[in-house]
Design a protein around this motif. Sequence first.
Motif, mmCIF file in Angstrom:
data_model
loop_
_atom_site.group_PDB
_atom_site.id
_atom_site.type_symbol
_atom_site.label_atom_id
_atom_site.label_comp_id
_atom_site.label_asym_id
_atom_site.label_seq_id
_atom_site.Cartn_x
_atom_site.Cartn_y
_atom_site.Cartn_z
ATOM 1 N N MET A 1 0.789 -1.283 0.106
ATOM 2 C CA MET A 1 -0.089 -0.027 -0.003
ATOM 3 C C MET A 1 0.734 1.217 0.021
ATOM 4 O O MET A 1 1.765 1.447 0.826
ATOM 5 N N SER A 2 0.766 2.372 -0.924
ATOM 6 C CA SER A 2 1.416 3.452 -1.002
ATOM 7 C C SER A 2 1.033 4.370 0.190
ATOM 8 O O SER A 2 -0.206 4.175 0.821
ATOM 9 N N GLU A 3 1.966 5.291 0.389
ATOM 10 C CA GLU A 3 1.718 6.242 1.470
ATOM 11 C C GLU A 3 0.291 7.165 1.245
ATOM 12 O O GLU A 3 -0.434 7.303 2.192
ATOM 13 N N SER A 4 0.112 7.405 -0.117
ATOM 14 C CA SER A 4 -1.021 8.138 -0.405
ATOM 15 C C SER A 4 -2.337 7.430 -0.269
ATOM 16 O O SER A 4 -3.380 7.838 -0.054
ATOM 17 N N GLU A 5 -2.281 6.069 -0.055
ATOM 18 C CA GLU A 5 -3.538 4.898 0.186
ATOM 19 C C GLU A 5 -3.582 4.618 1.617
ATOM 20 O O GLU A 5 -4.540 4.196 1.955
ATOM 21 N N ARG A 6 -2.630 5.039 2.556
ATOM 22 C CA ARG A 6 -2.962 4.547 3.917
ATOM 23 C C ARG A 6 -3.262 5.792 4.831
ATOM 24 O O ARG A 6 -2.862 6.958 4.984
ATOM 25 N N ARG A 7 -4.258 5.168 5.488
ATOM 26 C CA ARG A 7 -4.970 6.393 6.239
ATOM 27 C C ARG A 7 -4.458 6.160 7.534
ATOM 28 O O ARG A 7 -4.364 4.977 8.198
ATOM 29 N N ILE A 8 -3.876 7.308 8.287
ATOM 30 C CA ILE A 8 -3.315 7.289 9.586
ATOM 31 C C ILE A 8 -4.238 8.128 10.710
ATOM 32 O O ILE A 8 -4.533 9.253 10.571
ATOM 33 N N LEU A 9 -4.363 7.482 11.581
ATOM 34 C CA LEU A 9 -5.529 8.094 12.847
ATOM 35 C C LEU A 9 -4.281 8.958 13.907
ATOM 36 O O LEU A 9 -3.637 7.907 14.159
ATOM 37 N N LEU A 10 -4.507 9.858 14.084
ATOM 38 C CA LEU A 10 -3.685 10.676 14.959
ATOM 39 C C LEU A 10 -4.551 11.224 16.057
ATOM 40 O O LEU A 10 -5.329 11.951 16.046
ATOM 41 N N THR A 11 -4.348 10.752 17.305
ATOM 42 C CA THR A 11 -4.657 11.341 18.241
ATOM 43 C C THR A 11 -3.643 12.358 19.173
ATOM 44 O O THR A 11 -2.419 12.165 18.691
ATOM 45 N N GLY A 12 -4.283 13.209 19.817
ATOM 46 C CA GLY A 12 -3.441 14.065 20.209
ATOM 47 C C GLY A 12 -2.665 15.261 19.634
ATOM 48 O O GLY A 12 -1.570 15.686 19.657
ATOM 49 N N ALA A 13 -3.409 15.643 18.265
ATOM 50 C CA ALA A 13 -2.614 16.478 17.321
ATOM 51 C C ALA A 13 -2.756 17.890 17.963
ATOM 52 O O ALA A 13 -2.092 18.766 17.337
ATOM 53 N N THR A 14 -3.445 18.168 19.172
ATOM 54 C CA THR A 14 -3.261 19.644 19.624
ATOM 55 C C THR A 14 -2.328 19.558 20.747
ATOM 56 O O THR A 14 -2.028 20.474 21.276
ATOM 57 N N GLY A 15 -1.437 18.528 20.793
ATOM 58 C CA GLY A 15 -0.531 18.538 22.015
ATOM 59 C C GLY A 15 0.738 18.769 21.534
ATOM 60 O O GLY A 15 0.993 18.922 20.361
ATOM 61 N N TYR A 16 1.732 18.448 22.436
ATOM 62 C CA TYR A 16 3.203 18.838 22.098
ATOM 63 C C TYR A 16 3.538 17.911 21.000
ATOM 64 O O TYR A 16 4.035 18.329 19.794
ATOM 65 N N VAL A 17 3.764 16.515 21.154
ATOM 66 C CA VAL A 17 4.247 15.715 20.012
ATOM 67 C C VAL A 17 3.246 15.534 18.966
ATOM 68 O O VAL A 17 3.938 15.326 17.790
ATOM 69 N N GLY A 18 2.182 15.120 19.139
ATOM 70 C CA GLY A 18 1.175 15.260 17.984
ATOM 71 C C GLY A 18 1.040 16.226 17.207
ATOM 72 O O GLY A 18 1.210 16.239 15.870
ATOM 73 N N GLY A 19 0.959 17.627 17.843
ATOM 74 C CA GLY A 19 1.110 18.771 16.856
ATOM 75 C C GLY A 19 2.199 18.881 16.016
ATOM 76 O O GLY A 19 2.384 19.410 14.979
ATOM 77 N N ARG A 20 3.535 18.403 16.403
ATOM 78 C CA ARG A 20 4.714 18.360 15.696
ATOM 79 C C ARG A 20 4.898 17.281 14.772
ATOM 80 O O ARG A 20 5.314 17.322 13.532
#
Length: 485
Positions: free
Chosen positions: A1-20
Amino acid sequence: MSESERRILLTGATGYVGGRLLPLLERRGFRVRCLSRRPESLRSRVAETTEVVAGDVLDRASLDAAMQGVDAAYYFVHSLGATRDFEQEDREAAVHFGEAARSAGVRRIVYLGGLGDASQNLSKHLRSRQETGELLRASGVSAFELRASIVIGSGSLSFELIRALVERLPIMICPKWVRVLAQPIAVEDLLQYLLETLDLPDGPSQVFEIGGPEQVSYGDIMREYARQRGLRRLMIPVPVLTPRLSSLWLGLVTPVYARVGRKLVESLRNPTLVTNDEAARVFSVQPRGLRDAIARALVNEDGELAQTRWSDALSSAGRRPSWGGVRFGSRLVDSRTTTVAVPPDTAFAPIQRIGGQTGWYYGDWLWHVRGFLDLLVGGVGIRRGRRDPVQLGVGDALDFWRVERFEPGRLLRLQAEMKLPGRAWLEFEVTGDQHQSTIRQTAIFDPVGLAGLLYWYGIYPLHQFVFAGMLRNIARAAGCQGHVR
């Protein structure tokens, strides 16, 4: 599966590590879906291709919907700020997340945990971080856990606690935990590990211990930070003063972080060292040393501060009032807003004319006194005025300020050129539509040592009058009296 086809769920996107991590995932072309309890606070920060969905790790139904079509999920959630038992909330959240991932057929979970020897009576914080990893692995989904020590980077809670102590205390009474060893890692290296985890071949769940090349004490980190900031600090070792007592003192020294800092500082009694070098064989990352990590954190701080909305810095204080402004890194931030019933261009017009013959909209005589005092100590004073009563450009002198950033109709940031025990900025930002605009006025100060802190807190009561009056009169000049908060 190519990167453009992979869906990544990100939690904590408003936090320090997730936001970066978020922009790095977007640049690589992944289809990113961010899970947030307040999606409206995140939508303006993500790329057009990134999806933001409402959800809560304690709400299983919302997780089931968010997991649909997801290939891999990052778990950056903790409950240190919870008002009830944070360990129990962490357990519930991890179980819900793992079950939802298994039901949706998620291939991989990536989790950031904490280093520490489980046999050495870990603190509640570290124990909970490691238990969370165990629960995610028990879900049946392949879970890769990265365990790290202190993360060196402006905005990292553990680094900010160390920084606050060094900045505010010229003499430090150092209990035994200051000599406890850790293996800090630069945030850039941590992010690279997190990205490479997506590229690892499929396999069973695994724990990787990661850290920089040096094993150093918390005292060593404080001394290196002080050296790079040009601060002289006397550190006096004592055999008593437990982490619990230290945490109470921390609540006074670093009020913005007190809500979670008191829980985190109890972890300082535990060494956090890499005891397994498997990560060195699996990943391509070559972690940088402590000196370089701190230097990069200080250099990058200006850019990170410029990209962060002041309202986010304010929200970090929670509901607890913080006299003297909100801390952001080593900086102190005083921000206030007003709403006016005019379009942004109209609201910005008086801001663009500020200084020079127009003046500062409130307490002009106080601004002139400040300029005179600056002259007495060899500064530029307020006599420079401005080159044009209306037009502005980056690099223009404006009384004892210099235009650092200018976006017509939207943003003006001034950097102080007066003599100060630190660095200072004054920023105006206007947002809105054709019917209504919000003006945000923000003063930022980066104090150097105790002299800088005494200067800020000494003039803060005056700021309350001057800055509130200035914003009120800018609103009036824009054609409408706003309500300042």
